[in-house]
Design an enzyme around this catalytic site. Sequence first.
Site, mmCIF file in Angstrom:
data_model
loop_
_atom_site.group_PDB
_atom_site.id
_atom_site.type_symbol
_atom_site.label_atom_id
_atom_site.label_comp_id
_atom_site.label_asym_id
_atom_site.label_seq_id
_atom_site.Cartn_x
_atom_site.Cartn_y
_atom_site.Cartn_z
ATOM 1 N N GLU A 251 2.430 61.946 56.641
ATOM 2 C CA GLU A 251 1.776 62.592 55.479
ATOM 3 C C GLU A 251 1.361 61.553 54.453
ATOM 4 O OE1 GLU A 251 4.926 64.687 53.590
ATOM 5 O OE2 GLU A 251 4.337 66.489 54.746
ATOM 6 N N LYS A 253 0.962 59.657 51.144
ATOM 7 C CA LYS A 253 1.809 59.495 49.848
ATOM 8 C C LYS A 253 0.643 59.735 48.612
ATOM 9 C CE LYS A 253 5.630 56.869 48.216
ATOM 10 N NZ LYS A 253 5.429 56.363 46.820
ATOM 11 N N ARG A 440 18.825 58.845 49.768
ATOM 12 C CA ARG A 440 17.638 58.060 50.158
ATOM 13 C C ARG A 440 18.035 57.426 51.610
ATOM 14 N NH1 ARG A 440 14.047 55.570 47.161
ATOM 15 N NH2 ARG A 440 15.348 56.125 45.076
ATOM 16 N N LYS A 446 8.712 55.284 53.330
ATOM 17 C CA LYS A 446 7.490 55.120 52.491
ATOM 18 C C LYS A 446 7.082 53.693 53.320
ATOM 19 C CE LYS A 446 10.362 53.872 48.607
ATOM 20 N NZ LYS A 446 10.650 53.656 47.412
HETATM 21 P P1 AMP Z 1 9.356 56.047 45.843
HETATM 22 O O1 AMP Z 1 9.031 56.751 44.296
HETATM 23 O O2 AMP Z 1 8.602 55.002 45.824
HETATM 24 O O3 AMP Z 1 10.693 55.769 46.239
HETATM 25 O O4 AMP Z 1 8.567 56.918 46.860
HETATM 26 C C1 AMP Z 1 9.069 58.308 47.086
HETATM 27 C C2 AMP Z 1 8.425 59.345 46.206
HETATM 28 O O5 AMP Z 1 7.137 59.471 46.780
HETATM 29 C C3 AMP Z 1 9.142 60.831 46.043
HETATM 30 O O6 AMP Z 1 10.168 60.856 45.530
HETATM 31 C C4 AMP Z 1 7.839 61.453 45.777
HETATM 32 O O7 AMP Z 1 7.572 61.472 44.516
HETATM 33 C C5 AMP Z 1 6.536 60.754 46.299
HETATM 34 N N1 AMP Z 1 5.696 61.343 47.523
HETATM 35 C C6 AMP Z 1 4.277 61.280 47.351
HETATM 36 N N2 AMP Z 1 3.902 62.071 48.579
HETATM 37 C C7 AMP Z 1 4.963 62.283 49.283
HETATM 38 C C8 AMP Z 1 5.303 62.822 50.499
HETATM 39 N N3 AMP Z 1 4.177 63.446 51.221
HETATM 40 N N4 AMP Z 1 6.532 63.055 50.820
HETATM 41 C C9 AMP Z 1 7.414 62.877 50.030
HETATM 42 N N5 AMP Z 1 7.382 61.999 48.963
HETATM 43 C C10 AMP Z 1 6.213 62.008 48.700
#
Ligand code: AMP
Length: 577
Positions: A251, A253, A440, A446
């Site tokens: 998906e 991000k 987590r 990611k």
């Molecule tokens: P991080 O904040 O860097 O840990 O990345 C995870 C965060 O990315 C999640 O908590 C969401 O806020 C965001 N995010 C953006 N797009 C997506 C997606 N398609 N699926 C899951 N999380 C996403």
Amino acid sequence: MEFAAFADRAAAIEAESADLEIVSLLAETFREAGPELPIVARFVQGRVFPAWRSATLDIGPSLCYEAIARAAGRNVDAADVESRLAETGEIGAVAASYEFGGQQGLAAFGAGGAADLTVTEVDETLRALAAAAGSGSQDRKVDTLFGLFNRASPDEARYLARIVLSEMRIGVGEGAVRDAVAEAFEVPAESVERALQVSNDYGHVAEVARDDGVGGLDAMGLEVGRPVQAMLAQAGSVTDALDEWEEAAVETKYDGARVQIHRRTDGVEGGSGDNGDGGDDGDNGDDAESDAVSVFSRNMEDVTDALPEIVEFVERSVDVPAIFDGEVVAVDDGGDPLPFQEVLRRFRRKHDVARMREEVSLRLHAFDCLHADGDDLLTEPLVTRHDRLADVVDDDAAVSTLLRSNDADEIAAFEADALDAGHEGIMLKDPESTYSPGNRGKHWLKRKPDVETLDLVVTGAEWGEGRRAQFLGTFLLSARDEDGQYRTLGKVATGITDEQLAELTERLEPEIISQDGRDVELRPSTVFEVGYEEIQTSPTYSSGYALRFPRFLSVREDKTPADADTLSRVERLAERQ
Ligand code: AMP
């Protein structure tokens, strides 16, 4: 339960350092708590409200110091409390160091006069205090707190002060509460854990475990209106994903703020199996909000009021009870995403919401569904949840596109599109994974941004197959060692368009030195800039290294092979990883 008995228990737990002992003392406390079990299960963690509720006591330290000072007598002021705090470093010890109760005449401020404090009374008083708002509310809070401290023994004052400031510090974490509930009421810890995940309320879970056992716990479901902890991602690569799973769910991000959206529809209660009592353990106001749409942040904070257009959108586009996850992104007039900082100008805003709505437009990208029309979906596979999401949200543009692929090239192309559209990158998810709140884990990755790129010399290639048979397709990459010898470290085929293949073939064909089947050796002439996920040691190539997931980025027209990166730079980068 008298508050003094609770304080005794808390002191015994605090004095214990062995985890198992803490759990069994806690279990004993829970068994003895009687009707006040839900309160006790929260108090041991310094909580008055369950974790899912946004409400806080909203009592700052200085207000608490003032109440303590007043209860301590005429000669004590807040400055004295603070100087004792500087000495002991801990508010409970400070509160316990005073002799309270000298102000009996004023004790009428506390409900119930000078009788012994009970756990229920402390809980009710603190909840009422949290609800106090408006002019003069700070003074009323000090008065009420003073009323409590004034009736407290030193031990009671110690734990009262800590609960007020949400710093219980008796060594009881979430795991200990889970294990103690399991031990006290002879239910499996996994059932307690799951019930906690869906309800975020230790008090309610403890009560259900005691009264209805494992059956009651297992029947607990999500409730629309009560947030659940968000599932989180960890960093990972395409190779990690494809090594681990048969295929990846890919998906975009989105670069915004995480939201969990709860949609209620008239007359329909969400949740399954919670027999509609909403986990309410008395008349304590812990019922889930009854708004038609509630929006919560990643930390389960209620941000509904700051995001009116998201609420309106959900009211329009979702007409069954649902809980779903998404990202709210700020967009420009053309609908293109703006940097993350722009969303923050809207999120959690309490004032000027209407004006900011004009300034910063928001768009919702929903990507997961936890509950749809009466069905809890946490244990369903991701792909099923995503299908339900698409059913529930009546606007395709607001639902993430999910690519299922086991082809690194296809994933790279999807990523390039996401980046071109101004998004942050991609998420890689295990299509079969369940939703694990607060976790987590490695089911959501990611993709790490590329490490520093390398400029490498093309020293070989392979002719393509089928439709691409007349083009060189795969290119062998090398770096020079100290003696000027070319050492190979990988092949790149990903990230090159058909048009670029044709150009590269035309350019490199004259440089062919020798050919063996489809493999050709090339005179070093051309430098590629390549991205990759990692440099690994590897016996496959003559450099002793291999690039993981190399991708063609460009031809460095400005560089000759003499200017390309050397093997020692590759070695340095590999060490730095
Ligand atoms: P991080 O904040 O860097 O840990 O990345 C995870 C965060 O990315 C999640 O908590 C969401 O806020 C965001 N995010 C953006 N797009 C997506 C997606 N398609 N699926 C899951 N999380 C996403």
